[in-house]
Design a protein around this motif. Structure first.
Motif, PDB file in Angstrom:
ATOM      1  N   VAL A 271    -110.545  57.149  66.945  1.00 28.32           N
ATOM      2  CA  VAL A 271    -110.260  58.528  66.531  1.00 28.32           C
ATOM      3  C   VAL A 271    -111.417  59.434  66.963  1.00 28.32           C
ATOM      4  O   VAL A 271    -111.209  60.529  67.503  1.00 28.32           O
ATOM      5  CB  VAL A 271    -110.028  58.614  64.997  1.00 28.32           C
ATOM      6  N   GLY A 272    -112.653  58.939  66.759  1.00 20.19           N
ATOM      7  CA  GLY A 272    -113.830  59.718  67.173  1.00 20.19           C
ATOM      8  C   GLY A 272    -113.850  59.937  68.678  1.00 20.19           C
ATOM      9  O   GLY A 272    -114.052  61.063  69.155  1.00 20.19           O
ATOM     10  N   THR A 275    -111.085  62.292  69.809  1.00 15.90           N
ATOM     11  CA  THR A 275    -111.355  63.677  69.400  1.00 15.90           C
ATOM     12  C   THR A 275    -112.410  64.313  70.314  1.00 15.90           C
ATOM     13  O   THR A 275    -112.250  65.462  70.760  1.00 15.90           O
ATOM     14  CB  THR A 275    -111.850  63.704  67.927  1.00 15.90           C
ATOM     15  N   ALA A 278    -110.762  65.035  73.608  1.00  9.60           N
ATOM     16  CA  ALA A 278    -109.823  66.165  73.510  1.00  9.60           C
ATOM     17  C   ALA A 278    -110.568  67.502  73.484  1.00  9.60           C
ATOM     18  O   ALA A 278    -110.108  68.489  74.071  1.00  9.60           O
ATOM     19  CB  ALA A 278    -108.960  66.018  72.255  1.00  9.60           C
ATOM     20  N   ILE A 279    -111.725  67.526  72.801  1.00 13.53           N
ATOM     21  CA  ILE A 279    -112.488  68.781  72.706  1.00 13.53           C
ATOM     22  C   ILE A 279    -113.268  69.044  73.997  1.00 13.53           C
ATOM     23  O   ILE A 279    -113.181  70.121  74.587  1.00 13.53           O
ATOM     24  CB  ILE A 279    -113.440  68.734  71.485  1.00 13.53           C
ATOM     25  N   ARG A 282    -110.931  69.649  77.052  1.00 16.96           N
ATOM     26  CA  ARG A 282    -109.715  70.421  76.745  1.00 16.96           C
ATOM     27  C   ARG A 282    -109.291  71.325  77.909  1.00 16.96           C
ATOM     28  O   ARG A 282    -108.093  71.464  78.184  1.00 16.96           O
ATOM     29  CB  ARG A 282    -109.889  71.238  75.457  1.00 16.96           C
ATOM     30  N   ARG A 293    -103.943  68.742  71.823  1.00 15.54           N
ATOM     31  CA  ARG A 293    -103.361  68.087  70.649  1.00 15.54           C
ATOM     32  C   ARG A 293    -102.370  66.986  71.064  1.00 15.54           C
ATOM     33  O   ARG A 293    -102.333  65.908  70.474  1.00 15.54           O
ATOM     34  CB  ARG A 293    -102.653  69.138  69.779  1.00 15.54           C
ATOM     35  N   TRP A 296    -104.263  64.048  72.294  1.00 15.87           N
ATOM     36  CA  TRP A 296    -104.877  63.315  71.182  1.00 15.87           C
ATOM     37  C   TRP A 296    -103.896  62.300  70.582  1.00 15.87           C
ATOM     38  O   TRP A 296    -104.239  61.146  70.339  1.00 15.87           O
ATOM     39  CB  TRP A 296    -105.345  64.312  70.123  1.00 15.87           C
TER      40      TRP A 296
END
Ligand code: FE2
Ligand code: FE2
Length: 312
Positions: A271-272, A275, A278-279, A282, A293, A296
């Motif tokens: 998950v980390g 994330t 994704a950031i 992006r 999103r 992710w």
């Protein structure tokens, strides 16, 4: 259908043929199955599951029987790694076939925003993929020669990925980065881990990156960017299968409660990692038409499939 899509489809047929012929580890068949490709790996999986059941019973048998089972397990593992060595050796020809069709020197006629987005992303990946693998291979010193050689060839492919990102940056008229704090932190973390934990960390990182590489290969903003994505996505699919094969052996004797705990910790790491990707990437994701999103969600599904296969 673009030329890249056609290339992926052709490669998928080859991967399926290899899986059906048992030419690679059992994990590759499962990955092909996740990609919606028909395969005949169920029988292989049943044999592997039976093998793992045998390993789970090892504590209930005599020392002599245990020694014999360990010997059989070592032979089975060596056989598996010998197939992976063959895969990595054959992969060189696939790389050349993909790369020869790319006009690497063509100028990148891209809008400024798209160029900057892909440049930022490629600079991060060029660093992340460029390790020399020295510590990983040192940790593998007690493994069989076949496993060590397979790991060495894996490291070579990862270094080629770094070179591919550098080539992509050259095409974009950008340079590589001398270093980045996130890469240094990740490298230090890997060095303090054992081999199995480091492979588990790799699996999480590569499983969450897969949807990005796939969208890059299909919807990257130009031919060269798509070629970089295609080369890497095709390799990484096999890297995941390779890591799954190793981790299945590594977790074979772990009881169900232990596996549940491993999955819980592993899930947090994934998950980390998903994330952060994704950031940080992006803008590149959006340049390829994928909302961060959506990426992710795909990344976590990709990891869940990989982890489920590795934990059997
Ligand atoms: Fe890679
Ligand atoms: Fe990889």
């Amino acid at each position: 259908m673009t030329a890249t899509d056609t290339g992926i489809a052709r490669h998928a047929v080859r991967v399926r043929a290899l899986s059906e012929g048992g030419g690679e580890g059992a994990g590759s068949g499962r990955l092909a199955h996740w990609a919606g490709e028909s395969n005949r790996t169920a029988a292989v999986n049943v044999r592997l599951d039976a093998f793992h059941c045998t390993l789970a019973k090892v504590r209930a048998v005599t020392p002599l029987q245990r020694e014999m089972l360990a010997g059989r397990a070592a032979v089975a593992a060596d056989d598996q790694f010998a197939r992976w060595i063959m895969h990595f050796a054959n992969n060189r020809a696939r790389h050349e076939a993909t790369e020869v069709s790319v006009d690497w020197d063509s100028p990148a006629a891209l809008p400024e925003g798209v160029r900057n987005a892909i440049t930022h992303s490629f600079q991060r990946f060029e660093l992340g993929e460029g390790g020399d693998g020295e510590h990983l291979l040192r940790k593998a010193a007690r493994c069989s020669p076949a496993q060590q050689e397979a790991l060495r060839l894996l490291v070579v492919e990862e270094q080629q990925h770094s070179e591919l990102f550098a080539r992509g940056l050259q095409h974009l008229g950008a340079s590589t980065l001398p270093g980045h704090w996130s890469d240094r932190v990740f490298t230090r973390l890997r060095r303090i881990l054992g081999l199995r934990t480091e492979l588990a960390l790799f699996l999480a990182a590569e499983a969450v990156a897969m949807p990005y590489f796939v969208v890059l290969s299909r919807s990257g903003p130009d031919d060269v960017i798509r070629a970089v994505g295609t080369r890497i996505a095709l390799d990484e699919e096999h890297h995941l299968a390779f890591q799954i094969d190793q981790l299945r052996l590594g977790f074979a004797a772990t009881p169900p409660a232990g596996r549940a705990l491993v999955f819980a910790v592993w899930w947090c790491v994934a998950v980390g990692a998903g994330t952060v990707l994704a950031i940080d990437h992006r803008a590149a994701l959006r340049a390829c038409g994928l909302a961060p999103r959506s990426y992710w969600g795909s990344a976590l599904r990709s990891f869940r499939r990989a982890a489920a296969a590795a934990l059997g």
